[in-house]
Design an enzyme around this catalytic site. Structure first.
Site, short mmCIF file in Angstrom:
data_model
loop_
_atom_site.label_atom_id
_atom_site.label_comp_id
_atom_site.label_asym_id
_atom_site.label_seq_id
_atom_site.Cartn_x
_atom_site.Cartn_y
_atom_site.Cartn_z
N ARG A 315 -7.17 -3.61 6.54
CA ARG A 315 -7.05 -2.67 5.43
C ARG A 315 -7.24 -3.44 4.12
O ARG A 315 -6.34 -4.10 3.62
CB ARG A 315 -5.68 -1.98 5.44
CG ARG A 315 -5.56 -0.91 4.37
CD ARG A 315 -4.31 -0.06 4.56
NE ARG A 315 -3.09 -0.77 4.20
CZ ARG A 315 -1.88 -0.24 4.28
NH1 ARG A 315 -1.72 0.98 4.76
NH2 ARG A 315 -0.82 -0.94 3.94
N SER A 384 -3.70 8.86 10.42
CA SER A 384 -2.34 8.84 9.90
C SER A 384 -1.78 10.26 9.81
O SER A 384 -2.49 11.20 9.43
CB SER A 384 -2.31 8.22 8.50
OG SER A 384 -2.65 6.85 8.54
N LYS A 413 3.89 0.69 0.30
CA LYS A 413 3.20 1.58 -0.61
C LYS A 413 4.08 2.79 -0.87
O LYS A 413 4.98 3.12 -0.08
CB LYS A 413 1.84 2.01 -0.07
CG LYS A 413 1.85 2.84 1.21
CD LYS A 413 0.43 3.22 1.58
CE LYS A 413 0.39 4.04 2.86
NZ LYS A 413 -0.99 4.48 3.20
#
Length: 487
Positions: A315, A384, A413
């Site tokens: 990522r 997700s 995050k």
């Protein structure tokens, strides 16, 4: 959604509507639906009715009696309100006066006729709806009620129109499609049309189930999905009552084998793909996904894959152009050398170009990705999910795995979703079936075993590995732990 134990005070749902003497619709159905959620119904009667094929008799409750009922029920502090048959303008104004300003979620089923086609309201129904719409959070019209509701919502002050769930039960289609709209979100829920012994009261059951789910703390979009699941099961378990029809049997939504409806984005009236026709993405093979590091550079693969890690995600958020392409190409090369499954986050085109094992996409990235091309190329897909409507959408695409998170609060995050916890993770396990489930969010070495025991096939970790003083030792210990668990 856990059942409430006998030692707890259940949430209360105020149900406003008409009584019906055979118990197949109206308040009787509302109460059964609310109780299926282990919530407590507070029934307020607007009219006493007798409904049969020969006609309908309606006795409207007078204004003073109705006012007293409503005040008494509101004093019990409901967590949500469901409004069905409102039989007079005085009743509508009383609801608007007593409910307005309480900031309670209100589900309005704008019924004026029964499923036998008989009028139940002698007053001006448009005036009743005009009084009620300002206090509604969600309105649930059927096909016959859709246009009046659309017109009234269009006339509402900016930002004041409630969300709407257009019910599709009366449409002539092989599957039953309900369309949901709220600011910033619109989707269609679809499932097979069910021939059932009990077909009356479906609108009551659906709206009451939404209200009960809201009372238990679900978001509005999730409550609509849960209600769709409930009506599906209630129809399948319906039973005959009289020669003119039967009753629904609402049951706790998470018992047995709950199943999510298909969820497709798009405007109302657009033709959604036929359920069951979507081709599945390839599976991830017989090896459990196991410890699933999420890293921001290919160099991490050289450090972690020799430790026995077999699944990893790249990522990268701070590179673009040639630098990003080089990072993806390097990660693909390293993963192949270790026979590891590399998922590239978001950058699906680069994953295709460089032959990655798979792609991981967030909900916001699904619309922009060419999913058919990814399927044709044989790439695996992970998606997700953070809430039920996102899970329904993800499963509609038949991905290779589903990620559930955040399981715990996370600092990696900012996330607007509340943590799922182990109970939420176990619920996802029920719904995804045999498809692999990856847990993510706030998972460290102390929590990994419990997460696996709750049903996770893979445990995604970011800071627990990349922030460790010795990432390789941590990875080896976690791999050994998971091998014991999956043995």
């Amino acid at each position: 959604m856990a059942r409430v134990s006998h030692t707890e005070t259940p949430p209360r749902v105020l149900c406003i509507g008409g009584s019906e003497c055979t118990g197949v619709t109206g308040l009787a159905t509302d109460m059964r639906s609310v109780e299926a959620f282990a919530a407590h119904p507070l029934p307020v009667v607007t009219a006493v009715t007798a409904q049969h094929r020969g006609g309908a008799a309606v006795q409207v409750i007078d204004a003073a009696t109705f006012d007293s009922q409503l005040a008494c029920a509101l004093a019990a502090e409901p967590a949500a309100i469901k409004i069905g048959l409102v039989a007079s303008l005085d009743q509508a104004r009383s609801i608007a006066r007593q409910v307005g300003g309480r900031k309670l979620p209100v589900v309005l089923d704008p019924v004026s006729r029964n499923s036998l086609g008989q009028d139940l309201v002698a007053a001006d129904h448009t005036a009743i709806l005009t009084a009620l719409l300002p206090v509604a959070t969600l309105v649930t019209p059927n096909e016959a009620e859709a246009e009046p509701i659309r017109a009234l919502r269009g006339n509402a002050a900016a930002g004041a129109a409630p969300a709407v769930l257009y019910k599709g039960g009366h449409a002539a289609s092989a599957d039953c499609r309900d369309h949901f709209e709220q600011p910033g979100l619109a989707f269609t829920l679809s499932g097979p049309r069910i021939e059932a012994a009990g077909e009356r009261g479906t609108g009551c059951c659906l709206a009451a189930s939404v209200a009960a789910a809201l009372a238990l703390g679900h978001s509005l979009a999730d409550a609509v999905v849960v209600a769709k699941m409930c009506i599906d099961r209630a129809l399948r378990q319906g039973y005959a009552v009289t020669a003119q029809g039967g009753a629904l049997r609402p049951t706790p939504p998470w018992e047995g084998r709950p199943r999510l409806p298909r969820l497709d984005f798009g405007e109302r009236g657009e033709q959604a793909p036929t359920p069951g026709r979507q081709e599945a993405f390839p599976d991830c093979g017989p090896r459990p996904l196991g410890i699933y590091p999420v890293v921001d550079r290919a160099a991490w693969l050289e450090r972690l894959l020799p430790c026995g890690v077999t699944t990893i995600q790249l990522r990268v958020k701070d590179l673009a152009g040639a630098a990003l392409a080089r990072e993806v190409a390097t990660a693909v090369r390293i993963a192949r050398a270790f026979d590891a499954r590399l998922f590239v986050n978001d950058h699906w085109r680069l994953a295709l170009d460089h032959g990655a094992y798979g792609v991981h996409l967030g909900q916001e990235d699904l619309a922009g990705a060419d999913l058919p091309e990814l399927r044709r190329a044989g790439l695996r897909l992970g998606i997700s999910t953070h809430c039920l409507w996102e899970l329904a959408r993800a499963l509609t695409h038949q991905p290779s795995y589903v990620a559930c998170g955040p399981v715990y609060a996370t600092t990696s995050k900012i996330m607007p979703w509340r943590p799922q916890g182990l109970a939420g993770l176990a619920r996802w396990r029920q719904l995804v079936g045999r498809r692999p489930l990856v847990a993510i969010g706030g998972i460290d070495t102390r929590r990994a075993a419990a997460v696996a025991a709750a049903g996770a096939d893979g445990v995604a970790m970011i800071s627990a590995l990349t922030g460790s003083d010795n990432p390789q030792d941590t990875a080896r210990a976690l791999v050994r732990q998971f091998r014991r668990h999956y043995r």
